[in-house]
Design a protein around this motif. Structure first.
Motif, PDB file in Angstrom:
ATOM      1  N   TYR A  40       0.832  -1.205   0.000  1.00 23.38           N
ATOM      2  CA  TYR A  40       0.000   0.000   0.000  1.00 23.38           C
ATOM      3  C   TYR A  40       0.869   1.259   0.000  1.00 23.38           C
ATOM      4  N   THR A  41       1.878   1.270   0.861  1.00 24.46           N
ATOM      5  CA  THR A  41       2.729   2.450   0.971  1.00 24.46           C
ATOM      6  C   THR A  41       3.464   2.733  -0.341  1.00 24.46           C
ATOM      7  N   PHE A  42       4.060   1.702  -0.933  1.00 20.66           N
ATOM      8  CA  PHE A  42       4.780   1.917  -2.184  1.00 20.66           C
ATOM      9  C   PHE A  42       3.831   2.360  -3.295  1.00 20.66           C
ATOM     10  N   LYS A  43       2.667   1.738  -3.389  1.00 21.09           N
ATOM     11  CA  LYS A  43       1.741   2.072  -4.475  1.00 21.09           C
ATOM     12  C   LYS A  43       1.199   3.486  -4.334  1.00 21.09           C
ATOM     13  N   THR A  44       0.790   3.870  -3.120  1.00 15.75           N
ATOM     14  CA  THR A  44       0.231   5.210  -2.940  1.00 15.75           C
ATOM     15  C   THR A  44       1.299   6.289  -3.111  1.00 15.75           C
ATOM     16  N   GLN A  45       2.523   6.018  -2.622  1.00 19.94           N
ATOM     17  CA  GLN A  45       3.591   7.006  -2.801  1.00 19.94           C
ATOM     18  C   GLN A  45       3.965   7.134  -4.275  1.00 19.94           C
ATOM     19  N   ALA A  46       3.989   6.012  -4.991  1.00 19.46           N
ATOM     20  CA  ALA A  46       4.347   6.046  -6.408  1.00 19.46           C
ATOM     21  C   ALA A  46       3.318   6.829  -7.213  1.00 19.46           C
ATOM     22  N   ASN A  83      -8.302   0.930   7.885  1.00 21.99           N
ATOM     23  CA  ASN A  83      -9.405   0.424   7.074  1.00 21.99           C
ATOM     24  C   ASN A  83      -9.186   0.738   5.599  1.00 21.99           C
ATOM     25  N   ASP A  84      -8.608   1.903   5.305  1.00 22.81           N
ATOM     26  CA  ASP A  84      -8.303   2.249   3.910  1.00 22.81           C
ATOM     27  C   ASP A  84      -7.343   1.238   3.298  1.00 22.81           C
ATOM     28  N   MET A  85      -6.338   0.842   4.064  1.00 24.52           N
ATOM     29  CA  MET A  85      -5.377  -0.155   3.577  1.00 24.52           C
ATOM     30  C   MET A  85      -6.063  -1.494   3.333  1.00 24.52           C
ATOM     31  N   LEU A  86      -6.939  -1.902   4.263  1.00 27.26           N
ATOM     32  CA  LEU A  86      -7.645  -3.172   4.103  1.00 27.26           C
ATOM     33  C   LEU A  86      -8.542  -3.151   2.868  1.00 27.26           C
ATOM     34  N   GLN A  87      -9.243  -2.045   2.646  1.00 32.43           N
ATOM     35  CA  GLN A  87     -10.106  -1.921   1.471  1.00 32.43           C
ATOM     36  C   GLN A  87      -9.265  -1.929   0.196  1.00 32.43           C
ATOM     37  N   GLY A  89      -6.350  -3.313  -0.161  1.00 33.88           N
ATOM     38  CA  GLY A  89      -5.834  -4.665  -0.292  1.00 33.88           C
ATOM     39  C   GLY A  89      -6.861  -5.612  -0.885  1.00 33.88           C
ATOM     40  N   ALA A  90      -8.124  -5.443  -0.496  1.00 33.60           N
ATOM     41  CA  ALA A  90      -9.182  -6.301  -1.041  1.00 33.60           C
ATOM     42  C   ALA A  90      -9.391  -6.011  -2.526  1.00 33.60           C
ATOM     43  N   ARG A  91      -9.302  -4.737  -2.912  1.00 38.20           N
ATOM     44  CA  ARG A  91      -9.475  -4.365  -4.326  1.00 38.20           C
ATOM     45  C   ARG A  91      -8.271  -4.743  -5.173  1.00 38.20           C
ATOM     46  N   ASN A  92      -7.087  -4.749  -4.574  1.00 40.03           N
ATOM     47  CA  ASN A  92      -5.850  -4.956  -5.325  1.00 40.03           C
ATOM     48  C   ASN A  92      -5.099  -6.207  -4.890  1.00 40.03           C
ATOM     49  N   ALA A  93      -5.845  -7.254  -4.629  1.00 42.20           N
ATOM     50  CA  ALA A  93      -5.196  -8.507  -4.229  1.00 42.20           C
ATOM     51  C   ALA A  93      -4.273  -8.948  -5.358  1.00 42.20           C
ATOM     52  N   GLU A  97      -1.982 -14.061  -4.257  1.00 38.72           N
ATOM     53  CA  GLU A  97      -2.978 -14.186  -3.201  1.00 38.72           C
ATOM     54  C   GLU A  97      -4.300 -14.684  -3.752  1.00 38.72           C
ATOM     55  N   SER A  98      -4.715 -14.199  -4.919  1.00 31.63           N
ATOM     56  CA  SER A  98      -5.999 -14.621  -5.459  1.00 31.63           C
ATOM     57  C   SER A  98      -5.966 -16.067  -5.905  1.00 31.63           C
ATOM     58  N   ILE A  99      -4.820 -16.561  -6.367  1.00 30.28           N
ATOM     59  CA  ILE A  99      -4.704 -17.958  -6.765  1.00 30.28           C
ATOM     60  C   ILE A  99      -4.764 -18.854  -5.538  1.00 30.28           C
ATOM     61  N   ALA A 100      -4.095 -18.438  -4.485  1.00 25.72           N
ATOM     62  CA  ALA A 100      -4.068 -19.236  -3.257  1.00 25.72           C
ATOM     63  C   ALA A 100      -5.403 -19.204  -2.530  1.00 25.72           C
ATOM     64  N   GLY A 101      -6.256 -18.232  -2.865  1.00 21.76           N
ATOM     65  CA  GLY A 101      -7.562 -18.154  -2.228  1.00 21.76           C
ATOM     66  C   GLY A 101      -7.566 -17.389  -0.934  1.00 21.76           C
ATOM     67  N   THR A 102      -6.442 -16.787  -0.564  1.00 19.94           N
ATOM     68  CA  THR A 102      -6.377 -15.997   0.664  1.00 19.94           C
ATOM     69  C   THR A 102      -6.045 -14.571   0.302  1.00 19.94           C
ATOM     70  N   PRO A 103      -6.986 -13.661   0.472  1.00 23.12           N
ATOM     71  CA  PRO A 103      -6.704 -12.263   0.144  1.00 23.12           C
ATOM     72  C   PRO A 103      -5.634 -11.701   1.057  1.00 23.12           C
ATOM     73  N   SER A 104      -4.933 -10.694   0.554  1.00 24.13           N
ATOM     74  CA  SER A 104      -3.814 -10.123   1.314  1.00 24.13           C
ATOM     75  C   SER A 104      -4.275  -9.391   2.566  1.00 24.13           C
ATOM     76  N   SER A 105      -5.564  -9.112   2.702  1.00 26.84           N
ATOM     77  CA  SER A 105      -6.054  -8.411   3.880  1.00 26.84           C
ATOM     78  C   SER A 105      -6.673  -9.367   4.889  1.00 26.84           C
ATOM     79  N   ALA A 106      -6.213 -10.589   4.941  1.00 30.21           N
ATOM     80  CA  ALA A 106      -6.825 -11.616   5.776  1.00 30.21           C
ATOM     81  C   ALA A 106      -6.371 -11.586   7.226  1.00 30.21           C
ATOM     82  N   SER A 107      -6.090 -10.422   7.787  1.00 36.90           N
ATOM     83  CA  SER A 107      -5.792 -10.434   9.210  1.00 36.90           C
ATOM     84  C   SER A 107      -6.687  -9.512   9.942  1.00 36.90           C
TER      85      SER A 107
END
Length: 107
Positions: A40-46, A83-87, A89-93, A97-107
């Motif tokens: 999230y940090t790298f993508k938003t800063q970029a 919450n912004d990061m979790l949202q 992460g859900a949009r940009n899995a 992560e999507s192949i494994a079936g576990t979204p990156s925001s699974a904590s």
């Protein structure tokens, strides 16, 4: 054929790789949160800086290195994920992560 990258691009990628390696040193329960934080940090800063704004990129690199040094400390075992990061992460899995079936925001 390999892609030619500028020195600045190589520095950014090296910092990103270093941050992802740092994630692997954290407790297993906290790793998804750290990974989401890094992505999230790298993508938003970029997206907030023009690729031609060299001084801003250099500033973000210096700031990122200092922040990463703080997170690399073994005493740091968890990080805050908003919450912004979790949202985001859900949009940009990621594909992995999507192949494994576990979204990156699974904590």
């Amino acid at each position: 054929m390999s892609v030619r990258r500028s020195g600045l691009q190589r520095e950014v990628l090296a910092l990103y790789r270093r941050a992802l390696r740092m994630v692997n040193t954290k407790p297993a329960a906290a790793q998804p949160k750290f990974k989401l934080y890094v992505r999230y940090t790298f993508k938003t800063q970029a997206s907030s800086v023009s690729p031609r704004d060299i001084s801003a990129i250099e500033h973000l690199l210096r700031r990122g290195r200092r922040q990463l040094e703080m997170y690399e400390d073994p005493q740091v075992r968890d990080c805050f994920v908003s919450n912004d990061m979790l949202q985001w992460g859900a949009r940009n899995a990621g594909r992995r992560e999507s192949i494994a079936g576990t979204p990156s925001s699974a904590s």
